[in-house]
Design an enzyme around this catalytic site. Structure first.
Site, PDB file in Angstrom:
ATOM      1  N   THR A 281       8.462  64.719  16.463  1.00 38.34           N
ATOM      2  CA  THR A 281       7.950  65.969  17.029  1.00 38.34           C
ATOM      3  C   THR A 281       6.416  66.071  16.984  1.00 38.34           C
ATOM      4  O   THR A 281       5.830  66.814  17.763  1.00 38.34           O
ATOM      5  CB  THR A 281       8.529  67.193  16.282  1.00 38.34           C
ATOM      6  OG1 THR A 281       8.190  67.072  14.909  1.00 38.34           O
ATOM      7  CG2 THR A 281      10.029  67.269  16.453  1.00 38.34           C
ATOM      8  N   ASP A 282       5.793  65.314  16.063  1.00 34.35           N
ATOM      9  CA  ASP A 282       4.354  65.513  15.856  1.00 34.35           C
ATOM     10  C   ASP A 282       3.529  65.331  17.124  1.00 34.35           C
ATOM     11  O   ASP A 282       2.656  66.140  17.422  1.00 34.35           O
ATOM     12  CB  ASP A 282       3.840  64.567  14.763  1.00 34.35           C
ATOM     13  CG  ASP A 282       4.301  65.018  13.389  1.00 34.35           C
ATOM     14  OD1 ASP A 282       4.758  66.178  13.270  1.00 34.35           O
ATOM     15  OD2 ASP A 282       4.221  64.217  12.436  1.00 34.35           O
TER      16      ASP A 282
ATOM     17  N   ASP B 122       7.072  56.716  13.440  1.00 34.92           N
ATOM     18  CA  ASP B 122       6.767  58.123  13.220  1.00 34.92           C
ATOM     19  C   ASP B 122       5.833  58.472  14.382  1.00 34.92           C
ATOM     20  O   ASP B 122       4.901  57.710  14.677  1.00 34.92           O
ATOM     21  CB  ASP B 122       6.037  58.272  11.886  1.00 34.92           C
ATOM     22  CG  ASP B 122       5.752  59.718  11.548  1.00 34.92           C
ATOM     23  OD1 ASP B 122       6.221  60.178  10.505  1.00 34.92           O
ATOM     24  OD2 ASP B 122       5.036  60.382  12.341  1.00 34.92           O
ATOM     25  N   SER B 123       6.073  59.573  15.056  1.00 36.76           N
ATOM     26  CA  SER B 123       5.346  59.793  16.317  1.00 36.76           C
ATOM     27  C   SER B 123       3.853  59.997  16.127  1.00 36.76           C
ATOM     28  O   SER B 123       3.089  59.942  17.092  1.00 36.76           O
ATOM     29  CB  SER B 123       5.941  60.957  17.096  1.00 36.76           C
ATOM     30  OG  SER B 123       5.540  62.180  16.556  1.00 36.76           O
ATOM     31  N   SER B 124       3.412  60.217  14.882  1.00 39.24           N
ATOM     32  CA  SER B 124       1.963  60.330  14.705  1.00 39.24           C
ATOM     33  C   SER B 124       1.289  58.981  14.960  1.00 39.24           C
ATOM     34  O   SER B 124       0.071  58.922  15.117  1.00 39.24           O
ATOM     35  CB  SER B 124       1.619  60.897  13.331  1.00 39.24           C
ATOM     36  OG  SER B 124       2.437  60.324  12.361  1.00 39.24           O
TER      37      SER B 124
ATOM     38  N   THR C 229      11.725  61.862  13.125  1.00 43.09           N
ATOM     39  CA  THR C 229      12.568  62.372  12.039  1.00 43.09           C
ATOM     40  C   THR C 229      14.057  62.300  12.375  1.00 43.09           C
ATOM     41  O   THR C 229      14.890  62.081  11.507  1.00 43.09           O
ATOM     42  CB  THR C 229      12.165  63.839  11.745  1.00 43.09           C
ATOM     43  OG1 THR C 229      10.824  63.822  11.286  1.00 43.09           O
ATOM     44  CG2 THR C 229      13.042  64.487  10.707  1.00 43.09           C
TER      45      THR C 229
HETATM   46  N1  ASN Z   1       6.517  62.983  11.470  1.00 40.35           N
HETATM   47  C1  ASN Z   1       7.660  63.159  12.307  1.00 40.35           C
HETATM   48  C2  ASN Z   1       7.363  62.485  13.636  1.00 40.35           C
HETATM   49  O1  ASN Z   1       6.685  63.050  14.457  1.00 40.35           O
HETATM   50  C3  ASN Z   1       7.968  64.632  12.487  1.00 40.35           C
HETATM   51  C4  ASN Z   1       9.270  64.933  13.183  1.00 40.35           C
HETATM   52  O2  ASN Z   1       9.780  64.185  13.963  1.00 40.35           O
HETATM   53  N2  ASN Z   1       9.848  66.091  12.911  1.00 40.35           N
HETATM   54  O3  ASN Z   1       7.764  61.364  13.852  1.00 40.35           O
END
Ligand code: ASN
Length: 561
Positions: A138-139, A106-108, A31
């Site tokens: 953050t995911d 996106d980290s997912s 993000t």
């Molecule tokens: N979906 C985002 C990620 O993990 C969430 C984030 O970074 N806040 O890439």
């Protein structure tokens, strides 16, 4: 609170020059760099230019200098434009550049391939930078932190991962503070661990987990206090908690984690032994993390069917690790239901997070020569501070800790300089604080002093206690520079074996000195390609730079004899 830092001129060194720290920011996506699109937020390129260069806290407006970055497997070096922060509260400026991965994610969607890419980027650029900041979504950030903590072996420099809940280009965001806080940690504090910085807190990476989907306080490390907290005054590091490498070994990486042969299963009321059996019979499965109730309890099933399923799998060679579903606390054999698991051969994961247990399992299974026994043994031992083996009371002086600490440092300094190994051992054994990265009035740590000590055994001992080889004194000198300048072959070799290298700022002086003593400086890492034969002969006939030096004034720095 310890006085340990890379350098802290704020503590009364007004005459000291302002040093620049170098930090490589590795952008993987998330993000923090995202922009809106018709299909929702997506990662966008050009973070340094679009998000950082226009912000005064990230750019002091000085001329951009190119920084060398090793960009690929072929070790190709490319010059990247850098930015520099204004002077920090600790009297330093941080020069940094952002290296963006080809595909921002996106980290997912990140997996072991992405972890390996981060590890390799750090490895290739290790000697060029003082610290590393990894920008990441953050995911799955807690998984990446945990994985990297195992993959980076004998890490001697700070690696700080961060991200944000809201993109940098959104008006009210947490990206600015998270990134600035991470840069300050990576550029000032010798915390040689994989850490996660978020919402003014620095957590040990393999102890952290994501606890909120949208709050700015998105992370916590419930079983380990933060390694540092940023307040309006400064960043306070809890030095007694910081883990340090204690092997005389160079930094290395292990990239091929065995993620495709491990799994994680959460126990729930009514779970059928057949369900667990089905997972344990997945083709090629080598390890399973079982998330159990409370202190490590699971139903043993009718006629102990569940316990049998687990015991059979262990007999087939599968490693099963028991971690708790609770946010805090440890797996311990208190209840009969938990004890039957351990009798079946299930390993107590103690207070490890699921993220740490899963990535550690994948790491251990991939180590060369790994066996079920070796993985089982290492799983419940702390290898990177990821679990609490047993709680040991820490003896503390209630007051006047700092003067005492400085006194001890001085006594230690004398013992090192006199080569009094027995005294050094005694001081370290009885000193309640960890003082090996503390610096004296000229910024020299005990490792700097040991680098020129008459006793090589002292240097060996202090390195084995986790003293850092990367801290620079107020003249910007590393212990390796001092050892080379003093012409101490053995000391140089030992420091190099422990991962020491010359800082890029001290290379020009080292190269000048190397013209007179190519042998000694060669071992320290300086190779002079265009050295004439006459100069090389000079090395054998003349005895050092001081007598031969005509015209050159080289700042030797430090307090080497
Ligand atoms: N979906 C985002 C990620 O993990 C969430 C984030 O970074 N806040 O890439």
């Amino acid at each position: 609170m310890g006085a340990e830092a890379i350098l802290d001129p704020a503590q009364g060194h007004p005459e000291a020059p302002i040093l620049e720290s170098r930090v490589l920011i590795i952008m993987t996506g998330g993000t923090i760099c995202m922009r809106d699109s018709p299909s929702g937020f997506i990662p966008a390129r050009g973070f340094q230019e679009q998000c950082l260069s226009r912000v005064p806290t990230f750019n002091d407006g000085s001329d951009s200098k190119g920084l060398d970055v090793v960009v690929n497997q072929a070790n190709e070096v490319k010059e990247h434009p850098s930015l520099r922060t204004p002077t920090t509260a600790y009297g330093r400026q941080i020069r940094y550049t952002v290296f963006e991965f080809e595909e921002l994610l996106d980290s997912s969607s990140i997996d072991a391939k992405g972890w390996a890419e981060i590890a390799r980027t750090i490895f290739r650029n290790y000697t060029l930078f003082d610290g590393f900041v990894v920008l990441h979504g953050t995911d799955s950030l807690a998984y990446t932190c945990s994985a990297l903590s195992f993959m980076l072996q004998n890490l001697g420099k700070p690696v700080v991962l961060t991200g944000s809940q809201s993109p940098m280009l959104v008006l009210q965001n947490d990206a600015t503070d998270n990134l600035l806080g991470s840069l300050v940690v990576a550029g000032h504090f010798m915390v040689p661990e994989v850490c996660l910085y978020f919402n003014n807190r620095l957590f040990r990476g393999n102890r952290s987990c994501k606890v909120a989907a949208s709050d700015f306080a998105a992370f916590d490390s419930p079983n380990c206090p933060p390694l540092a907290v940023t307040t309006s005054m400064r960043t306070n590091v809890n030095w007694d908690l910081v883990n340090r490498p204690r092997n005389i070994e160079n930094f290395s990486i292990q990239t091929n984690l065995d993620t495709s042969h491990v799994a994680c299963l959460r126990i729930f009321p009514g779970i059928k032994p057949q369900m667990v059996d089905a997972v344990l019979k997945l083709e090629g499965l080598h390890g399973l993390v079982l998330e159990t109730f409370g202190a490590g309890n699971a139903p043993h099933g009718e006629d102990n069917a569940m316990t049998k399923v687990l015991a059979d799998a262990i007999k087939r060679g599968i490693v099963i690790v028991n971690v708790t579903q609770c946010l805090t606390g440890s797996v311990s054999p208190v209840y009969a239901t938990g004890m039957s698991l351990s009798r079946a051969g299930v390993i107590a994961g103690l207070d490890m997070t699921t993220e740490a247990a899963l990535t550690k399992l994948a790491y251990l299974l991939a180590l060369p020569g790994a066996t079920q026994e070796s993985v089982t043994r290492n799983m419940s031992t702390s290898i990177r501070g990821e679990l609490t083996e047993s709680s040991q009371p820490v003896f503390r002086h209630p007051d006047s800790a700092l003067p005492e600490r400085i006194q001890t440092l001085t006594v230690l300094g004398y013992a090192i300089a006199q080569g009094d190994f027995a005294r050094v051992q005694e001081i370290i054994k009885t000193e309640p604080h960890w003082i090996l990265n503390d610096a004296d009035y000229s910024g020299n740590t005990p490792i700097h002093l040991a680098a020129t000590s008459p006793s090589i055994a002292i240097l060996h001992f202090l390195l084995g206690q986790g003293g850092s080889v990367h801290i620079r004194n107020h003249n910007g000198r590393t212990p390796l520079f001092l050892a080379a300048n003093a012409g101490l072959f053995e000391h140089i070799l030992l420091l190099r074996q422990s991962g020491a290298h010359l800082h890029s700022d001290e290379r020009p002086a080292a190269e000048l000195l190397a013209q007179r003593k190519p042998g000694i400086w060669g071992i320290a890492g300086i190779t002079l390609k265009q050295m004439s034969e006459r100069e090389l002969e000079g090395e054998h006939t003349e005895n050092g730079f001081e007598r031969r030096g005509k015209g050159h004034r080289v700042d030797l720095g430090g307090s080497a004899p």
